[in-house]
Design a protein around this motif. Structure first.
Motif, PDB file in Angstrom:
ATOM      1  N   ALA A  26       5.143   6.052 -23.559  1.00 23.84           N
ATOM      2  CA  ALA A  26       5.730   6.808 -22.556  1.00 23.84           C
ATOM      3  C   ALA A  26       4.597   7.843 -21.955  1.00 23.84           C
ATOM      4  N   THR A  27       4.247   7.714 -20.974  1.00 21.65           N
ATOM      5  CA  THR A  27       3.472   9.037 -20.166  1.00 21.65           C
ATOM      6  C   THR A  27       3.954   9.253 -19.062  1.00 21.65           C
ATOM      7  N   ASN A  28       3.459  10.235 -18.366  1.00 21.58           N
ATOM      8  CA  ASN A  28       3.840  10.688 -16.992  1.00 21.58           C
ATOM      9  C   ASN A  28       3.042  10.146 -15.996  1.00 21.58           C
ATOM     10  N   ALA A  29       2.069   8.894 -16.394  1.00 22.82           N
ATOM     11  CA  ALA A  29       1.210   8.286 -15.222  1.00 22.82           C
ATOM     12  C   ALA A  29       1.485   6.969 -15.741  1.00 22.82           C
ATOM     13  N   VAL A  30       1.248   5.974 -14.884  1.00 19.55           N
ATOM     14  CA  VAL A  30       1.269   4.533 -15.045  1.00 19.55           C
ATOM     15  C   VAL A  30      -0.129   4.222 -15.928  1.00 19.55           C
ATOM     16  N   ASN A  31      -0.170   3.350 -16.833  1.00 18.12           N
ATOM     17  CA  ASN A  31      -1.281   3.070 -17.628  1.00 18.12           C
ATOM     18  C   ASN A  31      -0.926   1.564 -17.883  1.00 18.12           C
ATOM     19  N   TYR A  81       5.439   0.996  -2.269  1.00 17.70           N
ATOM     20  CA  TYR A  81       6.350   1.313  -3.261  1.00 17.70           C
ATOM     21  C   TYR A  81       6.501   2.627  -3.485  1.00 17.70           C
ATOM     22  N   LYS A  82       7.413   2.927  -4.278  1.00 16.76           N
ATOM     23  CA  LYS A  82       7.626   4.233  -4.738  1.00 16.76           C
ATOM     24  C   LYS A  82       8.121   4.156  -6.284  1.00 16.76           C
ATOM     25  N   VAL A  83       7.215   4.817  -7.135  1.00 16.12           N
ATOM     26  CA  VAL A  83       7.535   4.584  -8.648  1.00 16.12           C
ATOM     27  C   VAL A  83       8.655   5.780  -8.902  1.00 16.12           C
ATOM     28  N   PHE A  90      -1.727  -5.106  -7.027  1.00 11.59           N
ATOM     29  CA  PHE A  90      -0.459  -4.176  -7.204  1.00 11.59           C
ATOM     30  C   PHE A  90      -0.733  -3.365  -8.580  1.00 11.59           C
ATOM     31  N   GLY A  91      -1.376  -4.000  -9.666  1.00 15.35           N
ATOM     32  CA  GLY A  91      -1.928  -3.181 -10.863  1.00 15.35           C
ATOM     33  C   GLY A  91      -2.815  -1.911 -10.426  1.00 15.35           C
ATOM     34  N   GLN A  92      -3.849  -2.431  -9.723  1.00 19.35           N
ATOM     35  CA  GLN A  92      -4.867  -1.333  -9.106  1.00 19.35           C
ATOM     36  C   GLN A  92      -4.147  -0.319  -8.443  1.00 19.35           C
ATOM     37  N   ALA A  93      -3.280  -0.363  -7.676  1.00 18.40           N
ATOM     38  CA  ALA A  93      -2.488   0.336  -6.625  1.00 18.40           C
ATOM     39  C   ALA A  93      -1.726   1.380  -7.685  1.00 18.40           C
ATOM     40  N   VAL A  94      -0.990   0.777  -8.689  1.00 13.66           N
ATOM     41  CA  VAL A  94      -0.108   1.610  -9.178  1.00 13.66           C
ATOM     42  C   VAL A  94      -0.601   2.609 -10.471  1.00 13.66           C
ATOM     43  N   LEU A  95      -1.716   1.955 -10.830  1.00 17.86           N
ATOM     44  CA  LEU A  95      -2.290   2.753 -11.717  1.00 17.86           C
ATOM     45  C   LEU A  95      -2.573   4.239 -11.597  1.00 17.86           C
ATOM     46  N   ALA A  96      -2.148   4.844 -12.777  1.00 22.18           N
ATOM     47  CA  ALA A  96      -2.189   6.107 -12.429  1.00 22.18           C
ATOM     48  C   ALA A  96      -1.542   7.028 -11.769  1.00 22.18           C
ATOM     49  N   LYS A  97      -0.240   6.410 -11.060  1.00 24.82           N
ATOM     50  CA  LYS A  97       0.754   7.109 -10.291  1.00 24.82           C
ATOM     51  C   LYS A  97       1.687   7.718 -11.146  1.00 24.82           C
ATOM     52  N   LYS A  98       2.486   8.759 -10.785  1.00 27.88           N
ATOM     53  CA  LYS A  98       3.210   9.299 -11.582  1.00 27.88           C
ATOM     54  C   LYS A  98       4.647   9.189 -10.916  1.00 27.88           C
ATOM     55  N   LYS A  99       5.924   9.395 -11.632  1.00 28.48           N
ATOM     56  CA  LYS A  99       7.270   9.273 -11.002  1.00 28.48           C
ATOM     57  C   LYS A  99       7.157   9.921  -9.891  1.00 28.48           C
ATOM     58  N   GLY A 100       7.822   9.376  -8.800  1.00 29.35           N
ATOM     59  CA  GLY A 100       8.040  10.010  -7.469  1.00 29.35           C
ATOM     60  C   GLY A 100       6.975   9.621  -6.532  1.00 29.35           C
ATOM     61  N   GLU A 101       5.688   9.299  -7.101  1.00 27.26           N
ATOM     62  CA  GLU A 101       4.577   8.968  -5.934  1.00 27.26           C
ATOM     63  C   GLU A 101       4.887   7.615  -5.272  1.00 27.26           C
ATOM     64  N   LYS A 134      15.503  -1.386  -3.095  1.00 28.77           N
ATOM     65  CA  LYS A 134      15.307  -2.482  -3.838  1.00 28.77           C
ATOM     66  C   LYS A 134      14.401  -2.196  -5.219  1.00 28.77           C
ATOM     67  N   LYS A 135      14.947  -2.182  -6.537  1.00 29.22           N
ATOM     68  CA  LYS A 135      14.386  -1.765  -7.405  1.00 29.22           C
ATOM     69  C   LYS A 135      13.726  -2.939  -8.299  1.00 29.22           C
ATOM     70  N   SER A 136      12.490  -2.821  -8.665  1.00 29.82           N
ATOM     71  CA  SER A 136      11.908  -3.989  -9.436  1.00 29.82           C
ATOM     72  C   SER A 136      11.069  -3.283 -10.654  1.00 29.82           C
ATOM     73  N   THR A 137      11.259  -4.012 -11.797  1.00 26.04           N
ATOM     74  CA  THR A 137      10.444  -3.190 -13.205  1.00 26.04           C
ATOM     75  C   THR A 137       9.512  -4.061 -13.551  1.00 26.04           C
ATOM     76  N   TYR A 138       8.298  -3.684 -13.730  1.00 26.82           N
ATOM     77  CA  TYR A 138       7.149  -4.520 -14.335  1.00 26.82           C
ATOM     78  C   TYR A 138       6.283  -4.000 -15.664  1.00 26.82           C
ATOM     79  N   THR A 139       5.797  -4.779 -16.374  1.00 28.99           N
ATOM     80  CA  THR A 139       5.011  -4.235 -17.409  1.00 28.99           C
ATOM     81  C   THR A 139       3.476  -4.336 -16.862  1.00 28.99           C
ATOM     82  N   ILE A 140       2.723  -3.540 -17.002  1.00 34.08           N
ATOM     83  CA  ILE A 140       1.373  -3.609 -16.581  1.00 34.08           C
ATOM     84  C   ILE A 140       0.478  -3.981 -17.790  1.00 34.08           C
ATOM     85  N   VAL A 141      -0.177  -5.193 -17.514  1.00 32.51           N
ATOM     86  CA  VAL A 141      -0.899  -5.774 -18.641  1.00 32.51           C
ATOM     87  C   VAL A 141      -2.336  -6.113 -18.584  1.00 32.51           C
ATOM     88  N   GLY A 142      -3.179  -6.630 -19.352  1.00 35.33           N
ATOM     89  CA  GLY A 142      -4.346  -7.169 -19.157  1.00 35.33           C
ATOM     90  C   GLY A 142      -4.226  -8.472 -18.316  1.00 35.33           C
TER      91      GLY A 142
END
Length: 152
Positions: free
Chosen positions: A80-85, A146-148, A122-133, A97-105
């Protein structure tokens, strides 16, 4: 292959086991099949021999790919961090509508299992985003926003 491939510990272990099986059990099976096929006579018109050679080539290709992958892989753990990695489980919202994803290689990506590659749009766009962004990326259907809402 200059780029790192990102793998979870579970996937790294799975590939390590597959490599051991291929180098041990599978190689031996293929060698035995090849010997049997050779014993059938004329190699030029021997379908079993050609099939055995194809199987052998496929096994050796997979062994080489796994060895390279495991040599250059970077093992990530979800934390758990404060930014997507890589390794993050991220919940996003689009039009209520909410969706949950795991970011993987990319080796672990599986849309059916909601595992999205870090190399995907999607993975590139969500990388390093924080909750609420909020973030937007281009999909084949056009721009999607989308909104995190949560990161685990």
């Amino acid at each position: 292959m200059n780029e790192h491939e990102y793998l979870t510990k579970e996937k790294f272990d799975e590939f390590t086991k597959e490599l051991a099986d291929l180098k041990g059990i599978r190689r031996k099976e293929v060698a035995e099949f090849l010997e049997y096929a050779k014993s059938l006579g004329d190699l030029f018109e021997n379908a079993e021999y050609h099939e055995a050679r194809d199987v052998q080539a496929n096994v050796e290709d997979r062994i080489a790919k796994l060895e390279e992958l495991l040599k250059t892989a970077e093992v990530v753990s979800s934390h758990a961090t404060n930014a997507v990695n890589i390794g993050s489980v991220v919940t996003v919202e689009k039009e209520g509508k909410k969706s949950t994803y795991t970011i993987v290689g990319s080796e672990e990506a599986n849309v059916v299992a909601n595992k999205i590659s870090i190399k995907s749009p999607f993975g590139q766009a969500v990388l390093a985003k924080k909750k609420g962004e909020e973030f937007t990326f281009m999909s084949p259907a056009g721009a999607l926003s989308y909104k995190v809402t949560d990161i685990k």
